[in-house]
Design a protein around this motif. Structure first.
Motif, PDB file in Angstrom:
ATOM      1  N   LYS A 206     -30.137  21.827 -35.906  1.00 33.05           N
ATOM      2  CA  LYS A 206     -31.138  20.517 -35.707  1.00 33.05           C
ATOM      3  C   LYS A 206     -30.232  19.674 -34.996  1.00 33.05           C
ATOM      4  N   SER A 207     -31.429  18.708 -34.549  1.00 38.27           N
ATOM      5  CA  SER A 207     -30.168  17.662 -33.764  1.00 38.27           C
ATOM      6  C   SER A 207     -29.913  16.641 -34.965  1.00 38.27           C
ATOM      7  N   SER A 262     -25.260  17.296 -27.688  1.00 37.33           N
ATOM      8  CA  SER A 262     -26.824  16.497 -27.786  1.00 37.33           C
ATOM      9  C   SER A 262     -27.893  17.266 -27.891  1.00 37.33           C
ATOM     10  N   ASP A 263     -29.183  16.860 -27.705  1.00 41.22           N
ATOM     11  CA  ASP A 263     -30.284  17.371 -28.563  1.00 41.22           C
ATOM     12  C   ASP A 263     -30.099  18.439 -26.796  1.00 41.22           C
ATOM     13  N   ASP A 264     -30.017  18.205 -25.662  1.00 43.13           N
ATOM     14  CA  ASP A 264     -30.076  18.512 -24.212  1.00 43.13           C
ATOM     15  C   ASP A 264     -29.307  20.262 -23.739  1.00 43.13           C
ATOM     16  N   ILE A 266     -28.229  20.839 -27.496  1.00 38.79           N
ATOM     17  CA  ILE A 266     -28.542  22.043 -28.964  1.00 38.79           C
ATOM     18  C   ILE A 266     -29.695  22.839 -28.206  1.00 38.79           C
ATOM     19  N   LYS A 267     -30.674  22.513 -27.412  1.00 32.90           N
ATOM     20  CA  LYS A 267     -32.235  23.797 -26.749  1.00 32.90           C
ATOM     21  C   LYS A 267     -30.745  24.367 -25.729  1.00 32.90           C
ATOM     22  N   ASN A 290     -25.782  21.575 -40.510  1.00 34.60           N
ATOM     23  CA  ASN A 290     -27.348  20.494 -40.282  1.00 34.60           C
ATOM     24  C   ASN A 290     -27.444  19.445 -41.662  1.00 34.60           C
TER      25      ASN A 290
END
Length: 336
Positions: A206-207, A262-264, A266-267, A290
């Motif tokens: 997760k973020s 970063s969220d990017d 993680i994606k 998380n």
């Protein structure tokens, strides 16, 4: 008449409430016979699949003559496996209802394929079904992405979005191990010694997750470093203290390194996996933890999961092939 309407409305509301809270059971399905793509690089012993080369694979043809397998009662295919060594790509292939061979049998339309992954030590693999063509399943396959790989496919189920989200929620608690072993990076930045972790290992990330890399620094060189990359060997630039030019992190004299991504990023690893390279260190484990969430977020997530689900009047979830009175988002419909 007004009393009748009130009773009818109350009845539908009660059924809708029951359907939203109903706990559906997994539907076990029977797969066909596994067949190697090339007998020189893949062998099949019952449900145990063994690959002796990267990109070797086995398929399981599910179409029977002109009839495809109908998996529309589920949102995901769950494969329960054992003795998984090495890494695999997994896929479900479909027909588009209009493409056939010269005998009228449905053929695979590759553009509709949905995929998943299996990694060393995994016990389960989930593959999202193509919701528009889940009643036209033609074939599934497993393909090794490592030089050697083996797995036993024990059982297969169709599961709902709720069940999959419950699995992710349970899996996401506490420190999760993405990889564990012993990999000595040596002192030459040899890419063949890098550790590759499949995307599926990060499905529940997760973020704001914290990533920790455990290692032992060797004593026969002046310094020790690690580098964290995506599955295509591009540096994950959000890693803490990474060199801006080379993406490496100095870890000499320590036994672990912790960072957020970063969220990017993680994606990126959720879609393509992660590669860890290094110098003068032996990697032993990679984990992520998380952040904790409050009860309000949990309630909101549950509500979103149930939106759009279809239930019969007994509160049981049903698929596209069910015919009769159904409840969706609290309203009653006739599904033809």
């Amino acid at each position: 008449m007004d009393a009748y309407k009130k009773i009818s409305t109350l009845f539908v509301a009660l059924l809708a409430a029951a359907s939203m809270s109903a706990q559906t059971e997994k539907t076990e399905i029977t797969l066909g016979t596994w067949s190697p793509w090339d007998a020189a690089t893949a062998t099949v012993n019952g449900n145990t699949l063994t690959m002796s080369a990267a990109w070797a694979g086995t398929g399981n043809w599910l179409a029977n003559g002109t009839e495809c397998a109908d998996w529309s009662d589920g949102d995901y295919l769950e494969l329960d496996v054992s003795n998984c060594t090495g890494n695999f790509n997994a896929a479900i292939q479909y027909n588009d209802r209009k493409t056939f061979d010269d005998k009228g049998n449905p053929t695979v339309v590759k553009e509709l394929t949905t995929t998943g992954t299996l990694s060393d030590g995994d016990k389960v693999c989930y593959i999202k079904l193509n919701e528009n063509y889940s009643d036209k399943v033609v074939n599934i396959w497993l393909q090794s992405t490592t030089a050697t790989a083996s797995v036993t496919v024990d059982k297969a189920y169709l599961v709902s979005e709720e069940e999959y989200q419950a699995y992710l929620a349970e899996k996401s608690k506490g420190e999760q191990v993405a990889w564990e072993g012993s990999s000595n990076f040596g002192t030459s930045w040899d890419g063949s010694l890098a550790v590759q972790i499949s995307a599926g290992k990060f499905a529940s990330t997760k973020s704001g997750a914290t990533f920790t890399f455990y290692y032992d620094c060797n004593s026969d060189a002046d310094y020790s470093q690690i580098g964290i990359c995506d599955g295509s060997w591009n540096t994950l630039s959000s890693a803490k203290d990474a060199d801006p030019q080379w993406g490496t992190i100095n870890v000499g004299g320590t036994t672990s390194y912790t960072t957020t991504l970063s969220d990017d990023d993680i994606k990126t690893i959720q879609s393509g996996g992660m590669v860890i390279k290094g110098y003068n260190a032996t990697l032993t484990k990679v984990t992520f933890t998380n952040p904790t969430t409050d009860g309000i977020n949990s309630v909101q997530t549950t509500k979103k999961v149930n939106e759009g689900a279809t239930f019969n009047l007994a509160g049981q979830r049903v698929g596209k092939t069910f015919r009769g009175m159904v409840i969706r988002n609290g309203k009653k419909y006739i599904q033809k």
